[in-house]
Design a protein around this motif. Sequence first.
Motif, PDB file in Angstrom:
ATOM      1  N   SER A 142       0.482  -1.258  -0.241  1.00 36.75           N
ATOM      2  CA  SER A 142       0.401  -0.279   0.395  1.00 36.75           C
ATOM      3  C   SER A 142       1.128   0.684  -0.179  1.00 36.75           C
ATOM      4  CB  SER A 142      -1.021   0.354   1.151  1.00 36.75           C
ATOM      5  OG  SER A 142      -0.301  -0.199   2.175  1.00 36.75           O
ATOM      6  N   ALA A 143       1.618   1.245   0.084  1.00 30.52           N
ATOM      7  CA  ALA A 143       3.274   2.872   0.632  1.00 30.52           C
ATOM      8  C   ALA A 143       3.282   2.809  -1.185  1.00 30.52           C
ATOM      9  CB  ALA A 143       4.453   2.201   0.611  1.00 30.52           C
ATOM     10  N   GLY A 144       3.265   2.083  -2.651  1.00 31.75           N
ATOM     11  CA  GLY A 144       3.085   2.050  -3.829  1.00 31.75           C
ATOM     12  C   GLY A 144       1.850   3.383  -3.802  1.00 31.75           C
ATOM     13  N   THR A 145       0.769   2.876  -3.441  1.00 32.59           N
ATOM     14  CA  THR A 145      -0.531   3.383  -3.713  1.00 32.59           C
ATOM     15  C   THR A 145      -0.419   5.220  -2.731  1.00 32.59           C
ATOM     16  OG1 THR A 145      -2.086   1.498  -3.619  1.00 32.59           O
ATOM     17  CG2 THR A 145      -3.224   3.665  -3.134  1.00 32.59           C
ATOM     18  N   LYS A 146      -0.452   4.659  -1.461  1.00 31.26           N
ATOM     19  CA  LYS A 146       0.565   6.460  -1.309  1.00 31.26           C
ATOM     20  C   LYS A 146       0.940   7.468  -1.507  1.00 31.26           C
ATOM     21  CE  LYS A 146      -0.715   4.202   3.799  1.00 31.26           C
ATOM     22  NZ  LYS A 146      -0.025   3.888   4.857  1.00 31.26           N
ATOM     23  N   LEU A 147       1.988   6.467  -2.272  1.00 31.90           N
ATOM     24  CA  LEU A 147       3.094   7.479  -2.857  1.00 31.90           C
ATOM     25  C   LEU A 147       2.658   7.811  -3.727  1.00 31.90           C
ATOM     26  CD1 LEU A 147       5.748   8.570  -3.107  1.00 31.90           C
ATOM     27  CD2 LEU A 147       6.481   6.215  -5.051  1.00 31.90           C
ATOM     28  N   CYS A 148       1.435   7.129  -5.156  1.00 33.75           N
ATOM     29  CA  CYS A 148       0.811   7.656  -5.910  1.00 33.75           C
ATOM     30  C   CYS A 148      -0.038   8.767  -5.856  1.00 33.75           C
ATOM     31  CB  CYS A 148       0.062   6.944  -6.826  1.00 33.75           C
ATOM     32  SG  CYS A 148       0.787   5.319  -7.837  1.00 33.75           S
ATOM     33  N   TYR A 149      -0.675   8.562  -4.451  1.00 30.77           N
ATOM     34  CA  TYR A 149      -1.791   9.529  -4.028  1.00 30.77           C
ATOM     35  C   TYR A 149      -0.679  11.378  -3.010  1.00 30.77           C
ATOM     36  CZ  TYR A 149      -5.588   6.392  -3.611  1.00 30.77           C
ATOM     37  OH  TYR A 149      -6.491   5.832  -4.056  1.00 30.77           O
ATOM     38  N   ALA A 150       0.600  10.919  -2.863  1.00 27.77           N
ATOM     39  CA  ALA A 150       1.412  12.270  -2.764  1.00 27.77           C
ATOM     40  C   ALA A 150       2.145  12.174  -3.660  1.00 27.77           C
ATOM     41  CB  ALA A 150       2.470  11.802  -2.052  1.00 27.77           C
ATOM     42  N   ILE A 151       2.392  12.318  -5.147  1.00 24.72           N
ATOM     43  CA  ILE A 151       2.762  12.674  -6.317  1.00 24.72           C
ATOM     44  C   ILE A 151       1.462  13.483  -6.573  1.00 24.72           C
ATOM     45  CG2 ILE A 151       3.555  12.054  -8.554  1.00 24.72           C
ATOM     46  CD1 ILE A 151       4.929   9.523  -7.507  1.00 24.72           C
ATOM     47  N   ALA A 152       0.100  12.617  -6.398  1.00 23.44           N
ATOM     48  CA  ALA A 152      -0.908  13.640  -7.619  1.00 23.44           C
ATOM     49  C   ALA A 152      -1.102  14.945  -6.523  1.00 23.44           C
ATOM     50  CB  ALA A 152      -2.600  12.619  -7.295  1.00 23.44           C
ATOM     51  N   GLY A 153      -1.104  14.985  -5.209  1.00 27.59           N
ATOM     52  CA  GLY A 153      -1.097  16.076  -4.451  1.00 27.59           C
ATOM     53  C   GLY A 153      -0.248  17.288  -5.240  1.00 27.59           C
ATOM     54  N   VAL A 154       1.117  17.009  -4.985  1.00 30.69           N
ATOM     55  CA  VAL A 154       2.420  17.565  -5.159  1.00 30.69           C
ATOM     56  C   VAL A 154       1.774  18.305  -6.854  1.00 30.69           C
ATOM     57  CG1 VAL A 154       4.428  18.003  -5.920  1.00 30.69           C
ATOM     58  CG2 VAL A 154       3.892  16.878  -4.172  1.00 30.69           C
ATOM     59  N   VAL A 155       1.233  17.271  -7.959  1.00 33.92           N
ATOM     60  CA  VAL A 155       0.673  17.791  -9.396  1.00 33.92           C
ATOM     61  C   VAL A 155       0.175  18.605  -9.329  1.00 33.92           C
ATOM     62  CG1 VAL A 155      -0.003  16.822 -11.186  1.00 33.92           C
ATOM     63  CG2 VAL A 155       1.745  16.072 -10.334  1.00 33.92           C
ATOM     64  N   ALA A 156      -0.753  18.579  -8.014  1.00 34.08           N
ATOM     65  CA  ALA A 156      -1.981  19.679  -7.357  1.00 34.08           C
ATOM     66  C   ALA A 156      -2.183  20.653  -7.563  1.00 34.08           C
ATOM     67  CB  ALA A 156      -3.254  18.753  -6.727  1.00 34.08           C
ATOM     68  N   ILE A 157      -0.805  20.770  -6.372  1.00 34.80           N
ATOM     69  CA  ILE A 157      -0.450  21.601  -5.737  1.00 34.80           C
ATOM     70  C   ILE A 157       0.342  23.348  -6.719  1.00 34.80           C
ATOM     71  CG2 ILE A 157       1.383  22.942  -3.972  1.00 34.80           C
ATOM     72  CD1 ILE A 157      -0.034  20.600  -2.198  1.00 34.80           C
ATOM     73  N   ILE A 158       1.367  21.894  -7.920  1.00 30.87           N
ATOM     74  CA  ILE A 158       1.868  22.737  -8.209  1.00 30.87           C
ATOM     75  C   ILE A 158       0.852  23.225  -9.655  1.00 30.87           C
ATOM     76  CG2 ILE A 158       3.860  22.568 -10.070  1.00 30.87           C
ATOM     77  CD1 ILE A 158       5.507  20.558  -8.196  1.00 30.87           C
TER      78      ILE A 158
ATOM     79  N   ASP B 173      -4.114  30.055 -23.038  1.00 27.44           N
ATOM     80  CA  ASP B 173      -4.786  28.344 -22.824  1.00 27.44           C
ATOM     81  C   ASP B 173      -4.816  28.302 -21.146  1.00 27.44           C
ATOM     82  OD1 ASP B 173      -4.135  28.555 -25.955  1.00 27.44           O
ATOM     83  OD2 ASP B 173      -2.067  27.599 -25.745  1.00 27.44           O
ATOM     84  N   VAL B 174      -5.574  28.864 -21.134  1.00 27.02           N
ATOM     85  CA  VAL B 174      -5.965  28.387 -18.994  1.00 27.02           C
ATOM     86  C   VAL B 174      -6.626  27.418 -19.158  1.00 27.02           C
ATOM     87  CG1 VAL B 174      -7.003  29.431 -16.826  1.00 27.02           C
ATOM     88  CG2 VAL B 174      -5.487  31.112 -18.695  1.00 27.02           C
ATOM     89  N   LYS B 175      -7.258  27.274 -19.477  1.00 26.54           N
ATOM     90  CA  LYS B 175      -8.268  26.553 -20.205  1.00 26.54           C
ATOM     91  C   LYS B 175      -7.861  24.790 -20.357  1.00 26.54           C
ATOM     92  CE  LYS B 175     -12.271  28.306 -21.172  1.00 26.54           C
ATOM     93  NZ  LYS B 175     -14.161  28.510 -22.250  1.00 26.54           N
ATOM     94  N   LYS B 176      -6.975  24.716 -20.956  1.00 21.01           N
ATOM     95  CA  LYS B 176      -5.787  23.702 -21.471  1.00 21.01           C
ATOM     96  C   LYS B 176      -5.102  23.499 -20.564  1.00 21.01           C
ATOM     97  CE  LYS B 176      -2.366  22.607 -25.105  1.00 21.01           C
ATOM     98  NZ  LYS B 176      -1.784  23.057 -26.121  1.00 21.01           N
ATOM     99  N   LYS B 177      -4.469  24.265 -19.693  1.00 20.35           N
ATOM    100  CA  LYS B 177      -4.215  24.185 -18.729  1.00 20.35           C
ATOM    101  C   LYS B 177      -4.503  23.263 -17.861  1.00 20.35           C
ATOM    102  CE  LYS B 177      -0.016  26.857 -18.624  1.00 20.35           C
ATOM    103  NZ  LYS B 177       1.062  27.766 -17.540  1.00 20.35           N
ATOM    104  N   ILE B 178      -5.861  23.480 -17.289  1.00 13.99           N
ATOM    105  CA  ILE B 178      -6.753  23.329 -16.044  1.00 13.99           C
ATOM    106  C   ILE B 178      -7.270  21.690 -17.001  1.00 13.99           C
ATOM    107  CG2 ILE B 178      -8.505  23.423 -14.913  1.00 13.99           C
ATOM    108  CD1 ILE B 178      -8.555  26.172 -15.773  1.00 13.99           C
ATOM    109  N   MET B 179      -6.985  21.546 -17.656  1.00 11.20           N
ATOM    110  CA  MET B 179      -7.716  20.896 -18.641  1.00 11.20           C
ATOM    111  C   MET B 179      -6.406  19.279 -18.308  1.00 11.20           C
ATOM    112  SD  MET B 179     -10.324  20.354 -19.108  1.00 11.20           S
ATOM    113  CE  MET B 179     -11.390  19.023 -20.278  1.00 11.20           C
ATOM    114  N   MET B 180      -5.023  19.586 -18.179  1.00 12.90           N
ATOM    115  CA  MET B 180      -3.611  19.330 -18.170  1.00 12.90           C
ATOM    116  C   MET B 180      -4.031  18.560 -16.137  1.00 12.90           C
ATOM    117  SD  MET B 180      -1.503  20.501 -21.412  1.00 12.90           S
ATOM    118  CE  MET B 180       0.220  19.253 -20.392  1.00 12.90           C
ATOM    119  N   VAL B 181      -3.804  19.338 -15.586  1.00  7.08           N
ATOM    120  CA  VAL B 181      -3.539  19.207 -14.144  1.00  7.08           C
ATOM    121  C   VAL B 181      -4.701  17.919 -13.855  1.00  7.08           C
ATOM    122  CG1 VAL B 181      -3.455  20.314 -12.337  1.00  7.08           C
ATOM    123  CG2 VAL B 181      -2.563  21.542 -14.225  1.00  7.08           C
ATOM    124  N   VAL B 182      -5.762  18.327 -14.026  1.00  8.77           N
ATOM    125  CA  VAL B 182      -7.002  17.525 -13.778  1.00  8.77           C
ATOM    126  C   VAL B 182      -6.689  16.037 -13.925  1.00  8.77           C
ATOM    127  CG1 VAL B 182      -9.464  16.878 -13.847  1.00  8.77           C
ATOM    128  CG2 VAL B 182      -8.713  19.382 -13.713  1.00  8.77           C
TER     129      VAL B 182
END
Length: 107
Positions: free
Chosen positions: A46-62, A77-86
């Motif tokens: 489950s550490a790998g799953t938690k790691l993916c969640y942590a990376i997703a959180g960092v990607v969301a913040i950045i 291209d703000v809409k494009k940038k939003i779609m890419m992050v989501v």
Amino acid sequence: MFQKFKRMCRKAKKTIMQVSTKVRMLIIALLGGIPAMAQSTAGDYSAGTKLCYAIAGVVAIIGAISVYIAMNNEEQDVKKKIMMVVGACLFLIAAAQALPLFFGINA
């Protein structure tokens, strides 16, 4: 081909250098803690799953910071940038759920 790669590296370096020092230090601190978290539970998958969640959180913040800067600069291209992050965050969360099932870890 090599020239194109060099241009991409220069552009990435320029983008990184535009980010403030405090944000860079925060990113380094967050990314520095991820390997320690992954090594703390060596036999637990489950550490790998938690790691993916942590990376997703960092990607969301950045990504949120990047979208905020783009909106303040009134870029096109703000809409494009939003779609890419989501999309990146949804992919990481879906991968954290699907990959263990695919390999039969949580069966």
